[in-house]
Motif scaffolding. Structure first.
Motif, PDB file in Angstrom:
ATOM      1  N   VAL A   1      39.745  40.930  36.117  1.00  0.00           N
ATOM      2  CA  VAL A   1      40.193  41.856  36.997  1.00  0.00           C
ATOM      3  C   VAL A   1      40.468  43.231  36.441  1.00  0.00           C
ATOM      4  O   VAL A   1      40.959  43.254  35.186  1.00  0.00           O
ATOM      5  N   PRO A   2      40.053  44.325  36.938  1.00  0.00           N
ATOM      6  CA  PRO A   2      40.118  45.556  36.171  1.00  0.00           C
ATOM      7  C   PRO A   2      41.585  46.064  35.963  1.00  0.00           C
ATOM      8  O   PRO A   2      41.822  47.077  35.352  1.00  0.00           O
ATOM      9  N   GLU A   3      42.697  45.545  36.935  1.00  0.00           N
ATOM     10  CA  GLU A   3      43.845  46.351  36.850  1.00  0.00           C
ATOM     11  C   GLU A   3      45.078  45.596  37.285  1.00  0.00           C
ATOM     12  O   GLU A   3      44.931  44.494  37.976  1.00  0.00           O
ATOM     13  N   LEU A   4      46.275  45.755  36.824  1.00  0.00           N
ATOM     14  CA  LEU A   4      47.470  45.097  37.086  1.00  0.00           C
ATOM     15  C   LEU A   4      47.921  44.699  38.450  1.00  0.00           C
ATOM     16  O   LEU A   4      48.119  43.910  38.976  1.00  0.00           O
ATOM     17  N   ALA A   5      47.388  45.996  39.129  1.00  0.00           N
ATOM     18  CA  ALA A   5      47.464  45.835  40.673  1.00  0.00           C
ATOM     19  C   ALA A   5      47.001  44.837  41.445  1.00  0.00           C
ATOM     20  O   ALA A   5      47.471  43.892  42.410  1.00  0.00           O
ATOM     21  N   GLU A   6      45.592  44.372  40.809  1.00  0.00           N
ATOM     22  CA  GLU A   6      44.935  43.236  41.506  1.00  0.00           C
ATOM     23  C   GLU A   6      45.583  41.969  40.920  1.00  0.00           C
ATOM     24  O   GLU A   6      45.552  41.037  41.764  1.00  0.00           O
ATOM     25  N   VAL A   7      46.020  41.983  39.642  1.00  0.00           N
ATOM     26  CA  VAL A   7      46.943  40.801  39.291  1.00  0.00           C
ATOM     27  C   VAL A   7      48.216  40.362  40.165  1.00  0.00           C
ATOM     28  O   VAL A   7      48.206  39.329  40.848  1.00  0.00           O
ATOM     29  N   ARG A   8      48.767  41.549  40.169  1.00  0.00           N
ATOM     30  CA  ARG A   8      50.041  41.149  41.260  1.00  0.00           C
ATOM     31  C   ARG A   8      49.746  40.720  42.683  1.00  0.00           C
ATOM     32  O   ARG A   8      50.277  40.144  43.070  1.00  0.00           O
ATOM     33  N   ALA A   9      48.536  41.529  43.206  1.00  0.00           N
ATOM     34  CA  ALA A   9      48.082  40.954  44.485  1.00  0.00           C
ATOM     35  C   ALA A   9      47.731  39.479  44.293  1.00  0.00           C
ATOM     36  O   ALA A   9      48.087  38.674  45.182  1.00  0.00           O
ATOM     37  N   ALA A  10      46.954  39.163  43.559  1.00  0.00           N
ATOM     38  CA  ALA A  10      46.521  37.805  43.301  1.00  0.00           C
ATOM     39  C   ALA A  10      47.604  36.784  43.212  1.00  0.00           C
ATOM     40  O   ALA A  10      47.689  35.851  43.932  1.00  0.00           O
TER      41      ALA A  10
ATOM     42  N   LEU B   1      40.993  34.137  45.879  1.00  0.00           N
ATOM     43  CA  LEU B   1      39.655  33.295  45.510  1.00  0.00           C
ATOM     44  C   LEU B   1      38.262  34.079  45.868  1.00  0.00           C
ATOM     45  O   LEU B   1      37.461  33.940  45.193  1.00  0.00           O
ATOM     46  N   SER B   2      38.498  34.540  47.065  1.00  0.00           N
ATOM     47  CA  SER B   2      37.100  35.085  47.812  1.00  0.00           C
ATOM     48  C   SER B   2      36.740  36.371  47.127  1.00  0.00           C
ATOM     49  O   SER B   2      35.706  36.841  47.576  1.00  0.00           O
ATOM     50  N   ARG B   3      37.786  37.029  46.882  1.00  0.00           N
ATOM     51  CA  ARG B   3      37.834  38.474  46.281  1.00  0.00           C
ATOM     52  C   ARG B   3      36.970  38.916  45.099  1.00  0.00           C
ATOM     53  O   ARG B   3      36.466  39.786  44.894  1.00  0.00           O
ATOM     54  N   HIS B   4      37.270  37.341  44.450  1.00  0.00           N
ATOM     55  CA  HIS B   4      36.635  37.740  42.797  1.00  0.00           C
ATOM     56  C   HIS B   4      35.459  36.760  42.609  1.00  0.00           C
ATOM     57  O   HIS B   4      35.243  35.779  43.270  1.00  0.00           O
ATOM     58  N   ARG B   5      34.477  37.039  41.700  1.00  0.00           N
ATOM     59  CA  ARG B   5      33.842  36.175  41.261  1.00  0.00           C
ATOM     60  C   ARG B   5      34.215  35.393  40.128  1.00  0.00           C
ATOM     61  O   ARG B   5      34.565  35.759  39.117  1.00  0.00           O
TER      62      ARG B   5
END
Length: 187
Positions: free
Chosen positions: A158-167, A179-183
Motif C-alpha cells: 500500500v502507498p502510505e501509513l494511513a492505509e496501513v492504519r485503516a487496514a 481485503l476488497s480494497r487492494h489487489r
C-alpha cells in the motif's frame, strides 16, 4: 508509569503526565494494591506508580506491567517506546495479540496503541502484526507490505501509513473491507 484515567488518553497526554510526575519527588506511605502486583522496582507518586526495569528484561517486564494495569483498569505509559496503553477501546477478537519486531507483545491491545505502534516501523522495528492464533493475522513491514493469512498467505503493498492504519483498524474491529480494497497476491 501506571495510573487511573477516566477516559482513554493520547500518547501526547500520557507523555505530558509522565514528564510532570518525573519533576516531582516520590512519596512514602501505604503501597496501593496494584503496586504490590507490579514487577520491577517501583516508586510511588501521588496517584501514579513508576516502574523501573532492566533493559535486558524490558520486554517481559513491560508485558507484565501492561497486563496488571489492564486488570486494574488503569492506563500505562511506556516512556522507552513513547506508547500509551489504554483500557479501551479494544478490537473484537478476545485474546488478540500485538507483536512488534522490536520485541513488544501486548495481549488485547487497545485500538489507539495499535494506531501509534504502526508509526514505529523502522529497521529497529521491522514488523507489526495483529495475531489471532489459530485463526488469522495481519502483518506489515517497512515499505508498507501487508500480509494477511486466513488459510492462505497473501500480500500487497500500500502507498502510505494511513492505509496501513485503516487496514489494521478494520482487521481489529472485524471489518474485512481492506481485503476488497487492494489487489492481493499469494505470498
Amino acid at each position: 508509569m501506571v495510573w487511573d484515567e477516566p477516559v482513554p488518553i493520547s500518547r501526547d497526554q500520557a507523555r505530558a503526565a509522565y514528564l510532570s510526575v518525573k519533576r516531582t519527588r516520590p512519596v512514602a506511605g501505604e503501597v496501593p494494591d496494584i503496586a504490590k502486583e507490579l514487577p520491577g522496582e517501583i516508586a510511588l507518586y501521588p496517584g501514579h506508580v513508576l516502574v523501573s526495569m532492566d533493559l535486558d528484561t524490558m520486554d517481559e517486564t513491560s508485558a507484565q506491567v501492561f497486563a496488571v494495569a489492564r486488570a486494574h483498569g488503569m492506563v500505562c505509559y511506556d516512556p522507552q517506546r513513547d506508547l500509551v496503553h489504554n483500557v479501551a477501546p479494544l478490537g473484537v477478537y478476545e485474546g488478540m495479540q500485538l507483536h512488534t519486531g522490536d520485541g513488544m507483545v501486548v495481549h488485547d491491545p487497545d485500538l489507539g496503541l495499535v494506531h501509534d505502534v504502526l508509526a514505529t516501523l523502522s529497521a529497529q522495528n521491522p514488523f507489526v502484526a495483529l495475531v489471532n492464533f489459530g485463526r488469522h493475522f495481519l502483518q506489515v513491514s517497512p515499505g508498507f507490505e501487508l500480509e494477511y493469512k486466513e488459510g492462505t498467505l497473501v500480500s500487497t503493498v500500500v502507498p502510505e501509513l494511513a492505509e496501513v492504519r485503516a487496514a489494521f483498524h478494520e482487521y481489529a474491529t472485524g471489518d474485512r473491507s481492506f481485503l476488497s480494497r487492494h489487489r492481493w497476491t499469494p505470498a
